[in-house]
Enzyme design. Structure first.
Site, PDB file in Angstrom:
ATOM      1  N   ARG A   1       0.938  -1.283  -0.034  1.00  0.00           N
ATOM      2  CA  ARG A   1       0.094   0.067   0.136  1.00  0.00           C
ATOM      3  C   ARG A   1       1.128   0.944  -0.522  1.00  0.00           C
ATOM      4  O   ARG A   1       1.754   1.847   0.447  1.00  0.00           O
ATOM      5  CB  ARG A   1      -0.931  -0.096   1.146  1.00  0.00           C
TER       6      ARG A   1
ATOM      7  N   LYS B   1       2.349   1.954   7.044  1.00  0.00           N
ATOM      8  CA  LYS B   1       2.928   0.852   8.053  1.00  0.00           C
ATOM      9  C   LYS B   1       3.744   1.693   9.026  1.00  0.00           C
ATOM     10  O   LYS B   1       4.379   3.243   9.125  1.00  0.00           O
ATOM     11  CB  LYS B   1       3.561  -0.012   7.910  1.00  0.00           C
TER      12      LYS B   1
ATOM     13  N   TYR C   1      -0.447   4.884  10.852  1.00  0.00           N
ATOM     14  CA  TYR C   1      -0.367   3.319  11.201  1.00  0.00           C
ATOM     15  C   TYR C   1       0.528   2.875  12.348  1.00  0.00           C
ATOM     16  O   TYR C   1       1.797   2.994  11.778  1.00  0.00           O
ATOM     17  CB  TYR C   1      -0.998   1.964  11.206  1.00  0.00           C
TER      18      TYR C   1
ATOM     19  N   HIS D   1       0.449   1.414  16.044  1.00  0.00           N
ATOM     20  CA  HIS D   1      -0.191   0.068  16.856  1.00  0.00           C
ATOM     21  C   HIS D   1       1.273   0.037  18.118  1.00  0.00           C
ATOM     22  O   HIS D   1       2.101  -0.569  18.055  1.00  0.00           O
ATOM     23  CB  HIS D   1       0.031  -0.761  16.142  1.00  0.00           C
TER      24      HIS D   1
ATOM     25  N   GLU E   1      -4.753   4.654  13.603  1.00  0.00           N
ATOM     26  CA  GLU E   1      -5.769   3.120  14.964  1.00  0.00           C
ATOM     27  C   GLU E   1      -6.871   4.077  15.743  1.00  0.00           C
ATOM     28  O   GLU E   1      -7.067   3.380  16.496  1.00  0.00           O
ATOM     29  CB  GLU E   1      -5.227   2.412  14.924  1.00  0.00           C
TER      30      GLU E   1
ATOM     31  N   ARG F   1     -26.415  -4.277  18.212  1.00  0.00           N
ATOM     32  CA  ARG F   1     -25.947  -4.395  17.120  1.00  0.00           C
ATOM     33  C   ARG F   1     -26.918  -5.093  15.977  1.00  0.00           C
ATOM     34  O   ARG F   1     -26.908  -5.247  15.139  1.00  0.00           O
ATOM     35  CB  ARG F   1     -24.344  -5.071  17.343  1.00  0.00           C
TER      36      ARG F   1
ATOM     37  N   LEU G   1     -14.360  -8.508  18.001  1.00  0.00           N
ATOM     38  CA  LEU G   1     -13.787  -7.301  18.761  1.00  0.00           C
ATOM     39  C   LEU G   1     -13.934  -6.944  20.110  1.00  0.00           C
ATOM     40  O   LEU G   1     -15.264  -6.805  20.392  1.00  0.00           O
ATOM     41  CB  LEU G   1     -13.300  -6.212  18.123  1.00  0.00           C
TER      42      LEU G   1
ATOM     43  N   VAL H   1     -10.392 -14.184  11.842  1.00  0.00           N
ATOM     44  CA  VAL H   1      -9.932 -12.100  11.328  1.00  0.00           C
ATOM     45  C   VAL H   1      -9.800 -11.390  12.664  1.00  0.00           C
ATOM     46  O   VAL H   1      -8.635 -10.645  12.567  1.00  0.00           O
ATOM     47  CB  VAL H   1     -11.342 -11.623  11.082  1.00  0.00           C
TER      48      VAL H   1
ATOM     49  N   ASP I   1      -5.193 -10.642  14.228  1.00  0.00           N
ATOM     50  CA  ASP I   1      -4.802  -9.487  14.894  1.00  0.00           C
ATOM     51  C   ASP I   1      -4.454  -8.971  16.298  1.00  0.00           C
ATOM     52  O   ASP I   1      -3.647  -8.011  16.704  1.00  0.00           O
ATOM     53  CB  ASP I   1      -4.758  -8.548  13.599  1.00  0.00           C
TER      54      ASP I   1
ATOM     55  N   VAL J   1      -4.205 -15.143   8.599  1.00  0.00           N
ATOM     56  CA  VAL J   1      -4.156 -13.668   7.923  1.00  0.00           C
ATOM     57  C   VAL J   1      -4.082 -12.305   8.687  1.00  0.00           C
ATOM     58  O   VAL J   1      -5.269 -12.405   8.784  1.00  0.00           O
ATOM     59  CB  VAL J   1      -4.101 -13.645   6.494  1.00  0.00           C
TER      60      VAL J   1
HETATM   61  N1  LIG Z   1      -6.891  -9.821  10.084  1.00  0.00           N
HETATM   62  C1  LIG Z   1      -6.561  -8.874   9.424  1.00  0.00           C
HETATM   63  O1  LIG Z   1      -6.333  -7.780   8.348  1.00  0.00           O
HETATM   64  C2  LIG Z   1      -7.734  -7.994  10.325  1.00  0.00           C
HETATM   65  C3  LIG Z   1      -7.871  -7.024   9.537  1.00  0.00           C
HETATM   66  C4  LIG Z   1      -9.018  -6.136   9.779  1.00  0.00           C
HETATM   67  C5  LIG Z   1     -10.285  -6.030  11.560  1.00  0.00           C
HETATM   68  N2  LIG Z   1      -9.305  -7.534  11.542  1.00  0.00           N
HETATM   69  C6  LIG Z   1      -9.834  -7.905  13.041  1.00  0.00           C
HETATM   70  O2  LIG Z   1     -11.252  -7.824  13.298  1.00  0.00           O
HETATM   71  C7  LIG Z   1     -12.181  -8.028  14.316  1.00  0.00           C
HETATM   72  C8  LIG Z   1     -13.021  -7.601  14.520  1.00  0.00           C
HETATM   73  O3  LIG Z   1     -13.474  -6.076  13.800  1.00  0.00           O
HETATM   74  P1  LIG Z   1     -14.510  -5.160  13.458  1.00  0.00           P
HETATM   75  O4  LIG Z   1     -14.004  -3.663  13.105  1.00  0.00           O
HETATM   76  O5  LIG Z   1     -15.220  -5.688  12.723  1.00  0.00           O
HETATM   77  O6  LIG Z   1     -14.600  -4.799  15.272  1.00  0.00           O
HETATM   78  P2  LIG Z   1     -15.970  -3.888  15.435  1.00  0.00           P
HETATM   79  O7  LIG Z   1     -16.109  -3.588  16.853  1.00  0.00           O
HETATM   80  O8  LIG Z   1     -16.840  -3.233  15.118  1.00  0.00           O
HETATM   81  O9  LIG Z   1     -17.288  -5.841  15.426  1.00  0.00           O
HETATM   82  C9  LIG Z   1     -16.883  -6.447  16.495  1.00  0.00           C
HETATM   83  C10 LIG Z   1     -18.198  -7.079  16.520  1.00  0.00           C
HETATM   84  O10 LIG Z   1     -17.454  -8.029  17.859  1.00  0.00           O
HETATM   85  C11 LIG Z   1     -19.004  -8.467  18.876  1.00  0.00           C
HETATM   86  N3  LIG Z   1     -18.547  -9.378  20.297  1.00  0.00           N
HETATM   87  C12 LIG Z   1     -17.823  -9.451  21.175  1.00  0.00           C
HETATM   88  N4  LIG Z   1     -18.114 -10.590  22.103  1.00  0.00           N
HETATM   89  C13 LIG Z   1     -18.401 -10.973  20.804  1.00  0.00           C
HETATM   90  C14 LIG Z   1     -18.237 -12.663  21.467  1.00  0.00           C
HETATM   91  N5  LIG Z   1     -18.201 -12.896  22.974  1.00  0.00           N
HETATM   92  N6  LIG Z   1     -19.598 -13.142  20.709  1.00  0.00           N
HETATM   93  C15 LIG Z   1     -19.833 -12.469  19.672  1.00  0.00           C
HETATM   94  N7  LIG Z   1     -20.084 -11.374  19.693  1.00  0.00           N
HETATM   95  C16 LIG Z   1     -18.887 -10.608  20.521  1.00  0.00           C
HETATM   96  C17 LIG Z   1     -19.353  -6.871  19.268  1.00  0.00           C
HETATM   97  O11 LIG Z   1     -20.352  -6.547  19.910  1.00  0.00           O
HETATM   98  C18 LIG Z   1     -18.779  -6.279  17.922  1.00  0.00           C
HETATM   99  O12 LIG Z   1     -20.519  -6.458  16.873  1.00  0.00           O
HETATM  100  C19 LIG Z   1     -10.081  -7.472  15.337  1.00  0.00           C
HETATM  101  O13 LIG Z   1     -10.287  -7.997  16.421  1.00  0.00           O
HETATM  102  C20 LIG Z   1      -9.985  -6.854  14.035  1.00  0.00           C
HETATM  103  O14 LIG Z   1      -8.669  -5.589  14.507  1.00  0.00           O
HETATM  104  C21 LIG Z   1      -8.441  -7.962  11.358  1.00  0.00           C
END
Ligand SMILES: NC(=O)c1ccc[n+]([C@@H]2O[C@H](COP(=O)([O-])OP(=O)(O)OC[C@H]3O[C@@H](n4cnc5c(N)ncnc54)[C@H](O)[C@@H]3O)[C@@H](O)[C@H]2O)c1
Length: 370
Positions: free
Chosen positions: A15, A74, A93, A95, A117, A202, A239, A266, A269, A297
């Protein structure tokens, strides 16, 4: 302001922090934009596209030296630490809670370091993280469908089915930004989709926008245990802000899953939401535990830099414009959501969670600004 954009040197990072379209907006507002030669290549932007909109291109050293506001994607790597200087604003970013070494290097540099972030909206949302969650969610559904194919080790199931043959089942755990986007693509592929969520508000929102197209069920340990038995693809998308992901899928639960099912974690991270998850890379994205394919990933958007760069810069550009045009202090005064973005200023850590994470002194931003 002199705005610099450097090429990312982190392995597998394609990116770039500014598109030619964004560069044009900044040039039109009277700013000077200097892009490192080749910085846009990984995202399919050639130097001449930046030059055509009035930006300059130059060697990396020149960009680091000239930039008053330096845009990156990054966090700086150790070879970049000495290039930062007092008075320079870095917007990327960061972190920082994950690295004491980087935090200390930024403090020592004297630069002002604003992290994508931790910038917030008035409602407490994270506007510069959201676009990457949208992309990761959509990719997760695609990856799930792909790794279900038999030659890739999957069950050998077409996720959408065909006339007369039932579609596969996708279970999304967490209905936030990742979960919603995963569900949208899985529905589009014709899958039978269930979202487990913990927040009633939600779920009401998801019910309004996805009405009738998914099953929405309250998340609990028992519900997860029951639902993953039937799932062909499980997408981990939970999350808990500021915390490690909860281990919702235990090893015994995994044993109950179908042979050749796919788990896309997902949330990897943040440590992942399955006990068996460990981070993987785009070059080696999957591994198998108890017959279940794990796709974990940690930088999923990195696979689609053309889309990710545009989505990221669509979100960052208004903040870049504000900082460049008004200056950081004025921009923070106008938009208080930008204040939590400032992690390090004048050699002090100004973001409490980062200071806490590394046992460093915390100085509230307003104390450094006065
Ligand atoms: N791997 C990657 O490349 C990548 C990229 C982007 C985001 N992420 C990760 O994905 C995850 C989700 O991100 P997001 O932006 O959707 O967050 P978000 O806050 O929009 O959504 C998270 C959801 O999880 C729900 N939740 C929490 N505990 C729960 C449980 N026990 N059961 C069911 N639902 C529950 C929350 O109520 C919330 O609606 C984060 O960990 C983020 O860091 C990873």
């Amino acid at each position: 302001m002199k705005i610099g954009v450097v090429k990312e040197i982190k392995p597998d990072e394609y990116r770039v922090a500014l598109t030619p379209a964004g560069a044009r907006e900044l040039v039109q507002r009277g700013h000077e934009v200097l892009v490192e030669s080749g910085a846009g290549e990984g995202s399919a932007f050639a130097d001449r596209q930046y030059e055509a909109v009035g930006a300059g291109t130059a060697a990396g050293d020149e960009v680091w030296d000239a930039a008053e506001l330096l845009l990156k994607v990054k966090e700086p790597l150790p070879e970049e630490y000495p290039r930062l200087r007092e008075g320079q604003i870095l917007f990327t970013y960061l972190h920082l809670a994950a690295s004491k070494e980087l935090t200390e290097a930024l403090v020592a540099s004297g630069a002002t370091c604003v992290a994508y972030e931790t910038v917030e909206t008035a409602g407490g949302g994270l506007p510069l993280l959201a676009p990457m969650s949208e992309i990761a969610g959509r990719l997760a559904a695609q990856a799930g469908a792909y790794f279900l194919e038999k030659p890739l080790g999957g069950r050998g199931l077409l996720l959408g089915g065909v006339a007369g043959v039932a579609p596969g089942r996708v279970l999304v755990i967490g209905g936030g930004i990742v979960g919603y986007n995963a569900a949208v693509i899985a529905i589009g592929l014709g899958a039978n989709v269930t979202i487990l969520e913990r927040s009633l508000d939600r779920m009401r929102y998801l019910d309004e926008i996805l009405s009738g197209r998914v099953s929405l069920v309250m998340s609990s340990s028992l519900q997860i245990e029951e639902s993953i038995r039937d799932a062909d693809v499980v997408i981990g998308a939970v999350l808990i802000p500021g915390a490690k992901a909860p281990k919702l899928i235990t090893r015994p639960m995994l044993g109950e899953m179908k042979e050749g099912a796919v788990l896309c974690d997902v949330a990897i991270d943040q440590g992942g939401c399955a006990e068996t998850s460990r981070p993987t890379t785009h070059t080696d994205p999957v591994y198998v535990v108890d017959g279940v394919i794990h796709y974990c990933v940690a930088n999923m958007p990195g696979a689609v830099p053309v889309t990710s760069t545009k989505a990221l810069t669509n979100a960052t550009l208004p903040y870049v414009e504000a900082i460049a045009t008004q200056g950081l202090i004025e921009a923070v005064a106008i938009d208080p959501g930008l204040a939590p973005g400032v992690n390090v200023l004048g050699g002090k850590v100004t973001y409490e969670a980062v200071a806490e994470a590394h046992g460093l002194p915390y100085t509230p931003l307003f104390e450094v600004l006065v």
